[in-house]
Every structure is written in structure tokens, then in C-alpha cells.
Design an enzyme around this catalytic site. Structure first.
Site, short mmCIF file in Angstrom:
data_model
loop_
_atom_site.label_atom_id
_atom_site.label_comp_id
_atom_site.label_asym_id
_atom_site.label_seq_id
_atom_site.Cartn_x
_atom_site.Cartn_y
_atom_site.Cartn_z
N TYR A 57 176.70 -68.13 10.35
CA TYR A 57 176.24 -67.04 11.21
C TYR A 57 174.83 -67.38 11.70
O TYR A 57 173.86 -67.37 10.95
CB TYR A 57 176.24 -65.69 10.48
N HIS A 124 185.30 -70.30 4.07
CA HIS A 124 185.40 -69.49 5.30
C HIS A 124 186.76 -69.67 5.99
O HIS A 124 187.33 -68.69 6.50
CB HIS A 124 184.26 -69.90 6.25
N SER A 203 186.14 -57.19 10.24
CA SER A 203 186.40 -56.48 11.51
C SER A 203 187.25 -55.23 11.26
O SER A 203 188.24 -54.99 11.96
CB SER A 203 187.06 -57.40 12.54
N PRO A 204 186.84 -54.39 10.29
CA PRO A 204 187.66 -53.22 9.95
C PRO A 204 187.65 -52.15 11.03
O PRO A 204 188.52 -51.28 11.04
CB PRO A 204 186.99 -52.70 8.67
N LEU A 205 186.68 -52.26 11.94
CA LEU A 205 186.63 -51.32 13.07
C LEU A 205 187.22 -51.96 14.32
O LEU A 205 186.95 -51.51 15.44
CB LEU A 205 185.17 -50.90 13.33
N GLY A 206 188.02 -53.02 14.12
CA GLY A 206 188.63 -53.67 15.28
C GLY A 206 187.57 -54.17 16.25
O GLY A 206 187.73 -54.05 17.46
N GLY A 208 184.82 -53.01 16.95
CA GLY A 208 184.28 -51.87 17.70
C GLY A 208 185.33 -51.05 18.40
O GLY A 208 185.13 -49.86 18.68
N PHE A 209 186.51 -51.62 18.68
CA PHE A 209 187.53 -50.92 19.48
C PHE A 209 187.96 -49.61 18.84
O PHE A 209 188.15 -48.59 19.52
CB PHE A 209 188.74 -51.84 19.67
N1 LIG Z 1 185.53 -64.11 7.35
C1 LIG Z 1 185.52 -64.14 8.65
O1 LIG Z 1 186.04 -65.08 9.27
C2 LIG Z 1 184.86 -63.03 9.42
C3 LIG Z 1 185.12 -62.87 10.79
C4 LIG Z 1 184.50 -61.81 11.45
C5 LIG Z 1 183.66 -60.95 10.76
N2 LIG Z 1 183.42 -61.15 9.43
C6 LIG Z 1 182.54 -60.25 8.66
O2 LIG Z 1 182.99 -58.91 8.83
C7 LIG Z 1 181.92 -58.10 9.29
C8 LIG Z 1 182.46 -56.97 10.17
O3 LIG Z 1 183.25 -57.47 11.23
P1 LIG Z 1 182.84 -57.36 12.76
O4 LIG Z 1 181.38 -57.13 12.86
O5 LIG Z 1 183.42 -58.54 13.44
O6 LIG Z 1 183.67 -56.13 13.29
P2 LIG Z 1 183.68 -54.55 13.05
O7 LIG Z 1 182.91 -54.20 11.86
O8 LIG Z 1 185.10 -54.16 13.15
O9 LIG Z 1 182.98 -54.00 14.37
C9 LIG Z 1 181.66 -54.31 14.73
C10 LIG Z 1 181.39 -53.68 16.08
O10 LIG Z 1 181.53 -52.27 15.98
C11 LIG Z 1 180.32 -51.62 16.35
N3 LIG Z 1 180.17 -50.48 15.42
C12 LIG Z 1 179.98 -50.54 14.07
N4 LIG Z 1 179.94 -49.28 13.56
C13 LIG Z 1 180.12 -48.44 14.59
C14 LIG Z 1 180.18 -47.03 14.70
N5 LIG Z 1 180.08 -46.25 13.62
N6 LIG Z 1 180.36 -46.49 15.94
C15 LIG Z 1 180.48 -47.27 17.02
N7 LIG Z 1 180.44 -48.62 16.98
C16 LIG Z 1 180.26 -49.20 15.77
C17 LIG Z 1 179.25 -52.67 16.25
O11 LIG Z 1 178.23 -52.45 17.21
P3 LIG Z 1 176.69 -52.28 16.80
O12 LIG Z 1 176.29 -53.46 16.00
O13 LIG Z 1 176.00 -52.23 18.13
O14 LIG Z 1 176.61 -50.98 16.05
C18 LIG Z 1 180.03 -53.95 16.61
O15 LIG Z 1 180.13 -54.07 18.01
C19 LIG Z 1 181.00 -59.08 10.01
O16 LIG Z 1 179.68 -58.57 10.12
C20 LIG Z 1 181.08 -60.30 9.13
O17 LIG Z 1 180.19 -60.19 8.03
C21 LIG Z 1 184.02 -62.17 8.75
#
Ligand SMILES: NC(=O)c1ccc[n+]([C@@H]2O[C@H](COP(=O)([O-])OP(=O)(O)OC[C@H]3O[C@@H](n4cnc5c(N)ncnc54)[C@H](OP(=O)(O)O)[C@@H]3O)[C@@H](O)[C@H]2O)c1
Length: 328
Positions: A57, A124, A203-206, A208-209
């Protein structure tokens, strides 16, 4: 916030915080580096004790950020990081999980994280060039040496998980899982249940979707990974909109937010599931953490379970190169 236990006795807050977006993947950061340090420390004040980063990252700068932010709180938190990439001139140049590389990454991550132990060290992506037994073996040695506390895998398939676990016990598997990404349900989750391994949905919030803040007319800035993801083309966002519309309707009826419902659904799947939503805003950390207080009835869970199937989610969750690396 209540805690949950992953695999080999790793106790963490029921919802963690993914730090990736603070350094990459979601376009320009709305805050400064100091702001991100405040978000990470503020998360601990709000009961979050489980933090997710990775060497790649940034690369490197995300671990440095997490290390600096959490150093004064080190004994209150669990920090997970990941190895497995060949990083050349700041870019990912394929996979590298050779034992000597894992050892090098462990030493460098310890420095960047300002710590003497990595609480959870994930591979990873599975590296087809290195038998998983060799990976498990070297992480097991790092555990014996006290440099790593727990072993994890990310996006590994069920048979790889079994082979790794037979050599050294796996504490957690981290893969994409959410209301609209259900792949782990077929093989991975039953395998984890059988072996007593925890699961960390990324990516539990898809991406952001599922929070309802992305629409077909949203434009993604330069550097936003969603520009490259088939599921986020304009047409596919329009087709997939019904998923989040239904989530929003349910959320409104419960006095919750769509993101909280998405997280509460994950929490309800198993007591050993710990989602790590990512955000750069403290108010969203608090909103996401409060998903632990949103109860879902059996009927609500059943209708959410059926949603992705009913809508028929359009588009892959990664581009072709990304899809080739998952589930191995
Ligand atoms: N192992 C892997 O290969 C892998 C791959 C991807 C991710 N990850 C890990 O998983 C974590 C989470 O995944 P992710 O960041 O990809 O996706 P996510 O948590 O599903 O979504 C993140 C997105 O949602 C927005 N968001 C978060 N909370 C919100 C809320 N309450 N209301 C509105 N928007 C919200 C964030 O924007 P803002 O930041 O602007 O709030 C960002 O755009 C990453 O940080 C990383 O540590 C691991």
C-alpha cells in the site's frame, strides 16, 4: 465495541479499520497525513483495535503511516500487514513469496510499523511459483522467533488454505466478501468453519457502493481503482443500483445507514467474521463501528441473502489481471 476471536486466539474489535485508502486506490485524499494519523488514533478512541495495512500500500508509506499513528497505542491494538509482492521502483512487478523474500519483508515491515512483532502476517496473494507449504514453513519460523504472532492468507482457495494450515495453523483468511461479492460462501467459508480459522472480509462496503454514496453519474478521479473495475462501469453501476436501493430502504426503516446494514449482514454470517471497512474520515469510522449495534432479524437477513442473486450483480470485481490472481 465488543471483540471477536479469529482462528488461533487473536482477539480483535468486531469491526476493524482498513488503512489502504489513506495511501492509494480511492483517488485524492480529502485530508492530510496528519489528518490520517488523527483518524487512526481516533478509531482507537472509538473502540477499533484491529488495523489492516500492507507493504504494497503506497508502497511502503501506508505501513509507515500506520506505524507512526499507532506507536503510542501499540499495546492496545492488533496490526495486520501483508507480504507477497515483488515491488520494483515503487510498482508491483508480479508476486514473490520466496522464503528469503518473506523474511526480508518481515524485517522491513517491523521497522516501518515501529514494532517488534507483526500481530498478523498475511500472504497477500498465492504465488504459484512457491509451494504454500514453504510459505507456511517460513511464517512458522518467524512466529517461533517472536517476530510474527499469527499467520494469514488473502484470497487463497480452499485447498491452498488446507495445505497451509496443515503445516502451520492459519489464524485468518482475508478475501473480498460483501452483500454483492459472495464467492467465499461456496468453498472458503465452509473450509474455515471446519478448520477453526477466522475470516476478514475486505471491501465489505463494496468499495463504497453499498453505502449509497456512489451512483451511475459519479465520476471517479485519476488514481481511483474503481475506474478499472468492470463492476463500476457506468452501465454496470446502473444495473447494480437496485442492490443498494434495497439496502437503503431496509436501513431507513431501521434508522440505520446502508453501510451499517451491509456491515451488520456480514457480522451476522458467523461470529468469527471481522470486516475491515476503509475510510479516511473519522465520522465514517464511528458510523461503521456502530454497525455492531444494528440487529437484523431472520427475515431481514434472508431478504439480504437473496439480494445479489435476485438482482444478478453485473461485472467482475477486478480487471482480468486481478481476477487471475484470486481464488488460487
Ligand atoms: N487483501 C486484499 O487484497 C485487499 C484488497 C482490498 C482492500 N483490502 C483491505 O480492506 C480494506 C477495506 O476495503 P476497501 O477500502 O477496498 O473497501 P470498502 O471498505 O468496501 O470501501 C471503501 C470506500 O467506501 C467509502 N466509505 C467508507 N465508509 C463509508 C461510509 N460510512 N459512508 C460512505 N462511504 C464510506 C470510502 O471513502 P472515504 O475513504 O472517502 O470515506 C472508500 O471509498 C482496505 O482498506 C484494505 O486494508 C485488502
Amino acid at each position: 465495541m465488543h471483540t471477536r476471536t479469529l482462528g488461533q486466539g487473536l482477539q480483535v474489535s468486531a469491526i476493524g479499520l482498513g488503512a489502504m485508502g489513506m495511501s492509494m486506490s480511492y483517488g485524492p485524499n480529502p485530508g492530510t497525513r496528519e489528518d490520517m494519523i488523527a483518524v487512526l488514533r481516533g478509531a482507537v478512541d472509538r473502540g477499533v483495535t484491529f488495523f489492516d495495512t500492507a507493504e504494497v500500500y503506497g508502497p511502503y508509506v501506508n505501513e509507515e503511516l500506520v506505524g507512526e499513528a499507532l506507536a503510542p497505542l501499540r499495546d492496545q491494538v492488533v496490526v495486520a500487514t501483508k507480504f507477497g509482492w515483488n515491488i520494483q521502483d515503487g510498482a508491483m512487478a508480479g508476486l514473490d513469496s520466496r522464503p528469503e523474500q518473506i523474511r526480508r519483508v518481515a524485517e522491513a515491515s517491523l521497522q516501518r510499523l515501529r514494532t517488534d512483532r507483526i500481530d498478523l502476517f498475511y500472504q497477500h496473494r498465492v504465488d504459484p511459483a512457491v509451494p504454500i507449504e514453504d510459505v507456511a514453513g517460513v511464517v512458522g519460523e518467524l512466529v517461533q522467533e517472536g517476530k510474527v504472532a499469527h499467520f494469514g492468507l488473502s484470497e487463497a482457495g480452499a485447498s491452498t488454505i488446507r495445505r497451509a494450515h496443515a503445516v502451520f495453523p492459519v489464524t485468518a483468511v482475508q478475501s473480498e466478501y460483501s452483500l454483492w461479492t459472495r464467492d467465499p460462501e461456496t468453498e472458503v467459508l465452509p473450509t474455515l468453519a471446519e478448520l477453526g480459522i477466522g475470516f476478514v472480509p475486505f471491501s465489505p462496503l463494496g468499495k463504497g457502493f453499498l453505502t449509497g454514496t456512489v451512483s451511475p453519474s459519479t465520476t471517479f478521479a485519476e488514481g481511483d481503482i474503481r475506474r478499472t473495475i468492470p463492476r463500476f462501469t457506468e452501465d454496470n453501476r446502473a444495473a447494480n443500483q437496485r442492490v443498494v436501493d434495497e439496502v437503503r430502504t431496509l436501513a431507513e426503516a431501521k434508522g440505520a445507514t446502508p453501510g451499517q446494514v451491509a456491515l451488520a449482514w456480514l457480522l451476522a454470517q458467523q461470529p468469527w467474521i471481522v470486516p475491515i471497512p476503509g475510510t479516511r474520515r473519522l465520522e465514517r469510522v464511528a458510523e461503521n463501528a456502530a454497525a455492531t449495534t444494528v440487529p437484523l432479524t431472520a427475515d431481514e437477513l434472508a431478504s439480504l441473502d437473496a439480494l445479489a442473486r435476485e438482482v444478478g450483480v453485473q461485472g467482475d470485481r477486478y480487471d482480468d489481471a486481478g481476477m487471475r490472481m484470486v481464488g488460487r
